[in-house]
Motif scaffolding. Structure first.
Motif, short mmCIF file in Angstrom:
data_model
loop_
_atom_site.label_atom_id
_atom_site.label_comp_id
_atom_site.label_asym_id
_atom_site.label_seq_id
_atom_site.Cartn_x
_atom_site.Cartn_y
_atom_site.Cartn_z
N PHE A 202 0.81 -1.21 0.00
CA PHE A 202 0.00 0.00 0.00
C PHE A 202 0.85 1.27 0.00
O PHE A 202 0.41 2.31 -0.45
CB PHE A 202 -0.92 0.01 1.23
CG PHE A 202 -1.94 -1.09 1.20
CD1 PHE A 202 -3.06 -0.99 0.41
CD2 PHE A 202 -1.76 -2.23 1.95
CE1 PHE A 202 -4.00 -2.00 0.37
CE2 PHE A 202 -2.69 -3.26 1.93
CZ PHE A 202 -3.82 -3.14 1.13
N LEU A 203 2.06 1.19 0.50
CA LEU A 203 2.90 2.38 0.62
C LEU A 203 4.08 2.36 -0.33
O LEU A 203 4.72 3.39 -0.53
CB LEU A 203 3.41 2.52 2.06
CG LEU A 203 2.32 2.63 3.14
CD1 LEU A 203 2.96 2.73 4.52
CD2 LEU A 203 1.44 3.86 2.89
N ALA A 242 -0.18 2.56 -13.36
CA ALA A 242 -1.54 2.03 -13.47
C ALA A 242 -2.48 2.52 -12.38
O ALA A 242 -3.61 2.08 -12.31
CB ALA A 242 -1.49 0.50 -13.43
N VAL A 243 -2.03 3.43 -11.53
CA VAL A 243 -2.87 3.87 -10.42
C VAL A 243 -4.07 4.66 -10.94
O VAL A 243 -3.96 5.44 -11.88
CB VAL A 243 -2.04 4.74 -9.44
CG1 VAL A 243 -1.57 6.02 -10.09
CG2 VAL A 243 -2.87 5.06 -8.20
N ASP A 244 -5.22 4.42 -10.35
CA ASP A 244 -6.44 5.16 -10.64
C ASP A 244 -6.68 6.08 -9.45
O ASP A 244 -7.17 5.65 -8.40
CB ASP A 244 -7.61 4.21 -10.84
CG ASP A 244 -8.87 4.92 -11.31
OD1 ASP A 244 -9.00 6.13 -11.02
OD2 ASP A 244 -9.72 4.28 -11.96
N TYR A 247 -10.43 6.38 -8.17
CA TYR A 247 -10.86 5.16 -7.47
C TYR A 247 -10.13 5.00 -6.14
O TYR A 247 -10.72 4.61 -5.14
CB TYR A 247 -10.59 3.95 -8.36
CG TYR A 247 -10.91 2.62 -7.72
CD1 TYR A 247 -12.22 2.19 -7.57
CD2 TYR A 247 -9.88 1.81 -7.24
CE1 TYR A 247 -12.51 0.98 -6.97
CE2 TYR A 247 -10.17 0.59 -6.63
CZ TYR A 247 -11.49 0.18 -6.51
OH TYR A 247 -11.75 -1.02 -5.90
N ASN A 248 -8.84 5.34 -6.13
CA ASN A 248 -8.05 5.23 -4.90
C ASN A 248 -8.60 6.15 -3.81
O ASN A 248 -8.72 5.76 -2.65
CB ASN A 248 -6.59 5.57 -5.19
CG ASN A 248 -5.69 5.34 -4.00
OD1 ASN A 248 -5.54 4.22 -3.53
ND2 ASN A 248 -5.11 6.40 -3.49
N LEU A 254 -14.02 5.43 1.76
CA LEU A 254 -14.85 4.32 2.22
C LEU A 254 -14.22 3.64 3.43
O LEU A 254 -14.90 3.29 4.39
CB LEU A 254 -15.04 3.31 1.09
CG LEU A 254 -15.86 2.06 1.42
CD1 LEU A 254 -17.27 2.44 1.85
CD2 LEU A 254 -15.90 1.11 0.23
N ASN A 255 -12.90 3.46 3.40
CA ASN A 255 -12.21 2.85 4.53
C ASN A 255 -12.36 3.69 5.79
O ASN A 255 -12.51 3.16 6.90
CB ASN A 255 -10.73 2.65 4.21
CG ASN A 255 -10.51 1.54 3.20
OD1 ASN A 255 -11.34 0.65 3.07
ND2 ASN A 255 -9.40 1.59 2.48
#
Length: 354
Positions: A202-203, A242-244, A247-248, A254-255
């Motif tokens: 994630f980082l 490829a990061v969106d 969406y991220n 949401l988290n």
């Protein structure tokens, strides 16, 4: 939309690329050419590398905006390429274009292509002034001189990745329940993309997984081969390419919304675990009770009847139990028939065998 611009000057040549998603997110990229190139060649190199990057991150529909009238019209077929270099560059572009579902190109005034133009100018001289958010790359040779040769290292037999890849691809699990459970837990840390296994993070960028033979080849290349001089600008990774972003951001929000709910679930699981542990402990503990007439010792730490400090006795007595009051409380009497004035809890008593 892909904006490209190439630049060639006395100090060197380079290119600037800006790829914009339908949501408006911009990805900036700078190229520095370590070869001599004319302005038209720099424009073509910018277009070729822009199309390569777009194809790599999975873009299917792309519209390219260039400020070179020559490049735009040669790709559209309005102009005919005569010079050998231009013909080779045009063929390279057409081979890349065939990989897109929809492709279009147009020539725009330089005023509408300012960002890509500025990137190309800076990249043609130095990377020192580029922001850390700009991905940079150095090209050693022209695209038309590149030889597409790939070294493929195949593993001999199964490796540590085999079970994980089979589970992610086909859902195959070992017959042993314990091994199957461990595999399901372990597989959550990995992702299978186009037949290649990656370790999630994630980082930091995702890590490509390799087997023993592939690992040996990679280490050899790093220390002896083409990567022996592995000092240079930051290179693009799968995670950055490829990061969106949209969406991220949605997933992060949401988290955060679910954070309290997850904390509550964790607290409930912790309480259940403690209850199970308490039941397990209580089931193994044997209760101790005394009856009138039994003799017991009394804890000296609680009664302080005998002075001796830390070298003194831990227990003193004995005493006779005269009455059981319930809940572990007892009335005691000394050997000289003196009844103690208060009750004593069973935690401060132990049986005396006379």
């Amino acid at each position: 939309t892909l904006f490209t611009d190439g630049s060639s000057c006395v100090d060197g040549s380079g290119a600037g690329l800006i790829l914009t998603s339908p949501e408006g997110t911009e990805f900036t990229y700078a190229l520095r050419f370590q070869f001599a190139a004319s302005n038209n060649e720099a424009e073509y190199e910018a277009l070729i590398d822009g199309l390569r990057i777009a194809a790599h991150i999975g873009v299917q529909n792309v519209h390219v905006s260039v400020d070179s009238k020559l490049v735009a019209n040669q790709v559209l077929g309005t102009y005919v390429a005569i010079e050998e270099n231009m013909i080779k560059h045009l063929e390279k572009v057409k081979s890349l274009v065939s990989g897109f579902t929809n492709f279009s190109i147009s020539q725009v005034p330089r005023g509408k292509n300012k960002k890509a133009y500025a990137l190309s100018k800076i990249a043609s001289t130095s990377f020192a002034h580029l922001s850390k958010q700009v991905l940079v790359e150095i090209l050693i040779e022209k695209s038309i001189k590149e030889k597409e040769a790939t070294t493929v290292v195949e593993e001999d037999g199964p490796t540590w990745m085999t079970l994980i890849m089979e589970y992610l691809k086909e859902g195959t699990l070992p017959s042993d329940r314990k091994e199957a459970r461990n595999l399901r837990i372990k597989a959550r840390q990995y992702e299978l993309l186009e037949g290649v296994l990656y370790r999630r993070s994630f980082l930091t960028p995702w890590l490509r997984c390799v087997g023993p033979l592939q690992a040996e080849y990679v280490i050899r290349e790093i220390h002896e081969g083409s990567c022996s001089m592995h000092a240079g600008p930051r290179m693009p990774t799968y995670r950055t390419a490829a990061v969106d972003v949209v969406y991220n951001d949605e997933e992060l929000r949401l988290n955060l919304d679910l954070l309290d709910e997850r904390r509550e679930r964790v607290a409930n699981r912790e309480a259940k675990a403690k209850l199970k542990m308490t039941k397990y402990y209580n089931a193994r503990v044997r209760g101790v009770t005394f009856r009138p007439g039994d003799f017991v010792y009394r804890s000296n730490d609680a009664s302080h009847a005998v002075d001796g400090g830390k070298l003194g006795p831990k227990w003193e007595g004995p005493y006779e139990v005269t009455e059981a009051l319930g809940d572990g409380a007892y009335k005691l009497r000394s050997t000289d028939e003196t009844v103690l004035p208060r009750t004593w809890n069973i935690t401060n008593l132990k049986r005396c065998y006379l």
